[in-house]
Every structure is written in structure tokens, then in C-alpha cells.
Design an enzyme around this catalytic site. Structure first.
Site, PDB file in Angstrom:
ATOM      1  N   TYR A  55       0.829  -1.199   0.000  1.00  0.00           N
ATOM      2  CA  TYR A  55       0.000   0.000   0.000  1.00  0.00           C
ATOM      3  C   TYR A  55       0.867   1.255   0.000  1.00  0.00           C
ATOM      4  O   TYR A  55       1.341   1.719   1.037  1.00  0.00           O
ATOM      5  CB  TYR A  55      -0.933   0.017   1.221  1.00  0.00           C
ATOM      6  CG  TYR A  55      -1.835  -1.188   1.342  1.00  0.00           C
ATOM      7  CD1 TYR A  55      -2.200  -1.948   0.235  1.00  0.00           C
ATOM      8  CD2 TYR A  55      -2.332  -1.574   2.584  1.00  0.00           C
ATOM      9  CE1 TYR A  55      -3.030  -3.055   0.350  1.00  0.00           C
ATOM     10  CE2 TYR A  55      -3.175  -2.677   2.710  1.00  0.00           C
ATOM     11  CZ  TYR A  55      -3.512  -3.407   1.595  1.00  0.00           C
ATOM     12  OH  TYR A  55      -4.335  -4.499   1.734  1.00  0.00           O
ATOM     13  N   HIS A 140       0.323 -12.167   1.308  1.00  0.00           N
ATOM     14  CA  HIS A 140      -0.445 -11.203   0.539  1.00  0.00           C
ATOM     15  C   HIS A 140      -0.561 -11.611  -0.933  1.00  0.00           C
ATOM     16  O   HIS A 140       0.435 -11.655  -1.643  1.00  0.00           O
ATOM     17  CB  HIS A 140       0.209  -9.820   0.628  1.00  0.00           C
ATOM     18  CG  HIS A 140      -0.705  -8.685   0.287  1.00  0.00           C
ATOM     19  ND1 HIS A 140      -0.283  -7.382   0.241  1.00  0.00           N
ATOM     20  CD2 HIS A 140      -2.022  -8.659  -0.014  1.00  0.00           C
ATOM     21  CE1 HIS A 140      -1.303  -6.605  -0.070  1.00  0.00           C
ATOM     22  NE2 HIS A 140      -2.372  -7.361  -0.240  1.00  0.00           N
TER      23      HIS A 140
END
Length: 341
Positions: A55, A140
Site C-alpha cells: 500500500y 499477501h
């Protein structure tokens, strides 16, 4: 705010703070807005915060860590993710990131689910967050890296958990099938399922959620607004679903849900926010929040009392994926780690 407890003892508030937008997802967010959003979340009773190196090439982790600095560390739960190692690229710092975040391309993401990659990624995350520990670590998006992620990746996380370095481990993905396999075949505690268990998508109901209940694994639901389709009282003609233009028949379906909701004085976003928590396997709903106003809106949606008669009507009409009739809070919580407090 109510909490649900994972099998390892970690307690997640039913509403979690998704910090992707603090990494300038799609557009810039100011440092002040980011800090104010975290402050508002704390004031609203949110104690679960989720981020990732992906992010904003670490920006989300840095901002979240700065905003939480000074808060009692034992009073909140922090999760981050591994699998994308950030490699410095100073020669590209004058360019912008090309993976959805409005940040300078000072790093590139390198897929790495090896033991060394997991350890390096977590160490870097701790540095950016400015803390000595995170509570939950997810693999992830290991979609294209199953063999490595399901062996060396998850083994490294389990080792860290067994050593007491982290408190719970799992994976976060935008699909349900691979998460279900991981739950069945690995020693994970919690998985984050994005977009596959929502008011209009019951994909996770046929594999992942039964497996989670069977193995005592908790599920964190994310992307419950399905890229915007369920984010407003009525979907607009150009609304997106799973990052693409929503098909007309699906838009019409959401309008039918809205017709029923409005008869009971509720809205589609309120239903979308609360729907997944009706399943016994779900421990928390993580919603993306960029500003204090976003936090206030999402907290209000979670606090809205939705009458049982509304859920029963939606179920009778076949407008939402069926949950076998029983809200999560009324099922036997001993089946799953997500006990209700």
C-alpha cells in the site's frame, strides 16, 4: 465496539480499519487526513488496524505507525502482510508508482514467499511502523505463487507464531478457493477474504467458510462494497464491481435489495457492512478509510440496528446469499475461533 476472538486469543473489533487509502490508493491523501482518520477510528472504538508494504510502497505503514504512536500497544491489534519485498529504485524516484498508488516509484515490489523473503519483509514493516511487533501477519495475494507460499511462506509464519514473535498467521486474497485450500491444508489461524463474501457474492459460502468453521479458523471480510457497487443507497449506472463496470443485471439486482431495505428504513451500505458478520466464521469486517468522515460513516453503518425481519425478507426473496438462517451471534461459537465478546 464488540470484539471477536481468534483461536490464538487475538481480539479483533468487529469493524477494522483498512489502511490501503493511507498509501494514496488511486489519489493523494494528506498526512493530516491520514492522522485524523486514525484518531477518529480510535475514538469510534476501532482497535484493529490492517496495512501492507504494497500500500503506497510502504507509505501506509509509515503513516499508520506514526498515527498510532503513543497509543497503548496492548490496546490495539495490528496486521500487515508479506510476499512483496520492497527493493529501492532511486533511479526511478522521479516517476510515479504504476500499481494504483499515487506515490513516487522509489521502490519496486518483488514477489518473495521464501523464508528469507518473509523475514526481511516483516523486519522492514516493523521499521516503517515504528513498533517492535505486529499481531497478525498475512501472506499477501499468493495467487500466482501457491507452491512457494503454501510451503516456505506459511512455514515461516507458523515458525514466527510458535516462537511468539507474532500472535496469528494466515493469508489475504481476492479469491476464496485458494484460501479454502490453505485453511484445509495448513496451520493458519485467520484469512482475509476480499470481495468473495458480500451482499451479492456468496462464493466463499461453498468452500472457504465451511472449511473455516471445521478447522476453527476465523475469516476477516474485506472489500464488502465490491468496488463501489454496494457503497451507496442506490448504484449509479456507471458504478464499478470488482474494479470493472458493473453489469446492468447486477445493478438492477442491487436496486431490488435497496427497495426492500428502504421499506425497513435501512440502506444498502448498512446491509453490506453488517451482512458478513452474521456468519459464525467471520471475526471482523475491514473497511477502507481515508478520512475522519469515512470513519464516522462506516462506524455509523456498523452501529445501525438492522431488524431481523429485513434479513428474513431478503432471504425469502432470494436477494442475498443464504446463511442457513442463523446469524453468527446465534450459532455455537465453539465451532470457530471467532468467539463473541
Amino acid at each position: 465496539m464488540r470484539e471477536r476472538r481468534l483461536r490464538t486469543g487475538v481480539r479483533l473489533t468487529e469493524l477494522g480499519f483498512g489502511a490501503a487509502q493511507l498509501g494514496n490508493l488511486y489519489r493523494r491523501t494528506t498526512d493530516q487526513d491520514a492522522h485524523d482518520a486514525v484518531d477518529a477510528a480510535w475514538d469510534a472504538g476501532i482497535r484493529y488496524f490492517d496495512t501492507a508494504p504494497h500500500y503506497g510502497l510502504g507509505l501506509s505503514e509509515r503513516r499508520l505507525g506514526a498515527a498510532l504512536a503513543g497509543r497503548p500497544r496492548d490496546e490495539y491489534v495490528l496486521s500487515t502482510k508479506v510476499g512483496r519485498v520492497l527493493v529501492p529504485t532511486p533511479d526511478r524516484a522521479h516517476l510515479r508508482d504504476d500499481d494504483g498508488f499515487d506515490v513516487p516509484a522509489r521502490f519496486r515490489r518483488e514477489w518473495d514467499f521464501t523464508r528469507d523473503g518473509v523475514l526481511r519483509s516483516l523486519e522492514a514493516s516493523l521499521d516503517r511502523l515504528g513498533t517492535d511487533r505486529v499481531d497478525v501477519v498475512y501472506l499477501h495475494d499468493p495467487d500466482a505463487h501457491w507452491e512457494q507460499a503454501s510451503t516456505s511462506g506459511i512455514d515461516a509464519l507458523v515458525e514466527l507464531r510458535d516462537q511468539g514473535v507474532v500472535s496469528a498467521v494466515g493469508a489475504g486474497m481476492n479469491q476464496a478457493a485458494m484460501l479454502a485450500r490453505l485453511v484445509r491444508e495448513s496451520d493458519v489461524d485467520v484469512v482475509m477474504c476480499a470481495g468473495r463474501f458480500t451482499l451479492v457474492d456468496g462464493t466463499a459460502l461453498t468452500g472457504l467458510l465451511p472449511a473455516a468453521l471445521d478447522r476453527g479458523v476465523s475469516v476477516v471480510a474485506a472489500a464488502v462494497y465490491n468496488s463501489g457497487l454496494l457503497a451507496g443507497p442506490r448504484p449509479l449506472p456507471d458504478v464499478r464491481y470488482d474494479y470493472e463496470q458493473a453489469p446492468a443485471d447486477l445493478i438492477a439486482h442491487v436496486h431490488r435489495i435497496a427497495d426492500v431495505a428502504e421499506r425497513f428504513g435501512c440502506t444498502v451500505p448498512e446491509l453490506a457492512a453488517q451482512y458478513t458478520l452474521r456468519h459464525a466464521a467471520v471475526a471482523s469486517v475491514v473497511l477502507g478509510m481515508r478520512t475522519a468522515a469515512h470513519v464516522t460513516t462506516n462506524a455509523a453503518r456498523m452501529a445501525r440496528e438492522v431488524p431481523d425481519e429485513l434479513w428474513e425478507e431478503l432471504d425469502r426473496l432470494g436477494l442475498v446469499p443464504g446463511l442457513d438462517g442463523a446469524p453468527g451471534g446465534e450459532q455455537d461459537s465453539t465451532q470457530n475461533g471467532a468467539t463473541h465478546d
